[in-house]
Design a protein around this motif. Sequence first.
Motif, PDB file in Angstrom:
ATOM      1  N   GLU A  44      -4.522   3.357  -6.009  1.00  0.00           N
ATOM      2  CA  GLU A  44      -3.107   3.325  -5.648  1.00  0.00           C
ATOM      3  C   GLU A  44      -2.914   3.880  -4.239  1.00  0.00           C
ATOM      4  N   SER A  46      -1.173   4.852  -0.726  1.00  0.00           N
ATOM      5  CA  SER A  46       0.197   5.262  -0.415  1.00  0.00           C
ATOM      6  C   SER A  46       0.273   5.799   1.003  1.00  0.00           C
ATOM      7  N   HIS A  48       1.809   8.388   1.791  1.00  0.00           N
ATOM      8  CA  HIS A  48       1.711   9.850   1.721  1.00  0.00           C
ATOM      9  C   HIS A  48       0.266  10.306   1.892  1.00  0.00           C
ATOM     10  N   TYR A  91      -5.194   4.292   7.933  1.00  0.00           N
ATOM     11  CA  TYR A  91      -4.551   3.174   7.237  1.00  0.00           C
ATOM     12  C   TYR A  91      -5.504   1.985   7.130  1.00  0.00           C
ATOM     13  N   ASN A  98      -8.145  -1.673  -0.226  1.00  0.00           N
ATOM     14  CA  ASN A  98      -7.076  -2.321  -0.986  1.00  0.00           C
ATOM     15  C   ASN A  98      -7.125  -3.840  -0.813  1.00  0.00           C
ATOM     16  N   PHE A 103       0.317  -2.147   2.301  1.00  0.00           N
ATOM     17  CA  PHE A 103       1.084  -1.365   1.329  1.00  0.00           C
ATOM     18  C   PHE A 103       2.100  -0.441   2.001  1.00  0.00           C
ATOM     19  N   ILE A 104       2.279  -0.581   3.314  1.00  0.00           N
ATOM     20  CA  ILE A 104       3.250   0.231   4.046  1.00  0.00           C
ATOM     21  C   ILE A 104       4.076  -0.674   4.954  1.00  0.00           C
ATOM     22  N   TYR A 287       4.360   8.661 -12.889  1.00  0.00           N
ATOM     23  CA  TYR A 287       3.545   8.285 -11.734  1.00  0.00           C
ATOM     24  C   TYR A 287       2.087   8.001 -12.109  1.00  0.00           C
TER      25      TYR A 287
END
Length: 300
Positions: A44, A46, A48, A91, A98, A103-104, A287
């Motif tokens: 997953e 993210s 963050h 990233y 991924n 994903f951003i 989550y």
Amino acid sequence: MAPKQDYNIDWATQKAISYSQYSLYNQCQYRWYLQYVKKIKIHEPSIHLVFGTSFHETFQELMKIMYEKSAKAANEFDCATFLKERMIENYKEILEQNNNIHFIKKEDFEEFIQQGITIIEWFKKRRGQYFSLKNTELVGIEIPVKSLINENVDNIFMIGSIDLIMYEKNTESYTIYDIKTSTRGWNDHDKRDSTKINQILLYKHYYSKLINVDPDKIDVRFFIVKRKPFENPDFPIHRIQEFVPAQGKKKVENAVNDFKSFVNSCYNEKGDLVDREYPKNLSACTYCPFNNKSDLCNRQ
């Protein structure tokens, strides 16, 4: 991402247990079971994670320059460019993992970068409130810690990486910093979360063993940076929140015993994972990546 620490583990005969595994177990034993016993992992990605890693790298580079060169060099450090470059590289690495599925959103990516720059620049102007150059040395960043968990089991080790360690010459004492990135900072619930607090208490215990120093000579604190601090016209905005948890002998002992209890209940004396029934914590489903995947967890 940042290079992985070399803990000198013989993966064929030894087992390494990290705080993150212990934390996951305390959140939901069944989720831990799926991930570590059954070896089922759902990736997953993210923003963050990307930001947290990149900010750590930027802030640690700033501290390294400040203590190994000068405060002037630190003030001149182009943190904006450094942070942006680390965000892009981190990233890209996660993007590859991924399957190159983005994903951003671009606007979110740029917002996080600007928030990180704002935090660093805010800190630069107030550096003296948090760190002194007088009689203080930077011991290191990302200090690897490895130690046997139970003396009678010679192949299970606790491993961890300490974000930042300082040494105060006058008092001959150390301070361990755990850097946390947060949206608005820690509230009272966060400060009462024993599992969260135990991370830094475990570092205090195992680092004292590593350098053979009295634990009383080691102070620990969380260094929490806030991307979106609450604004109040009557009070100045603070981008950094320090939290010093209770860290007396009893508190540290309780943290170590709780960590050992987790290890003893999930690993046998040979260091093998115990395949047994692990309960589900239905309050932690929101989550969880296994949530509503009937073939893995039906929340029953």
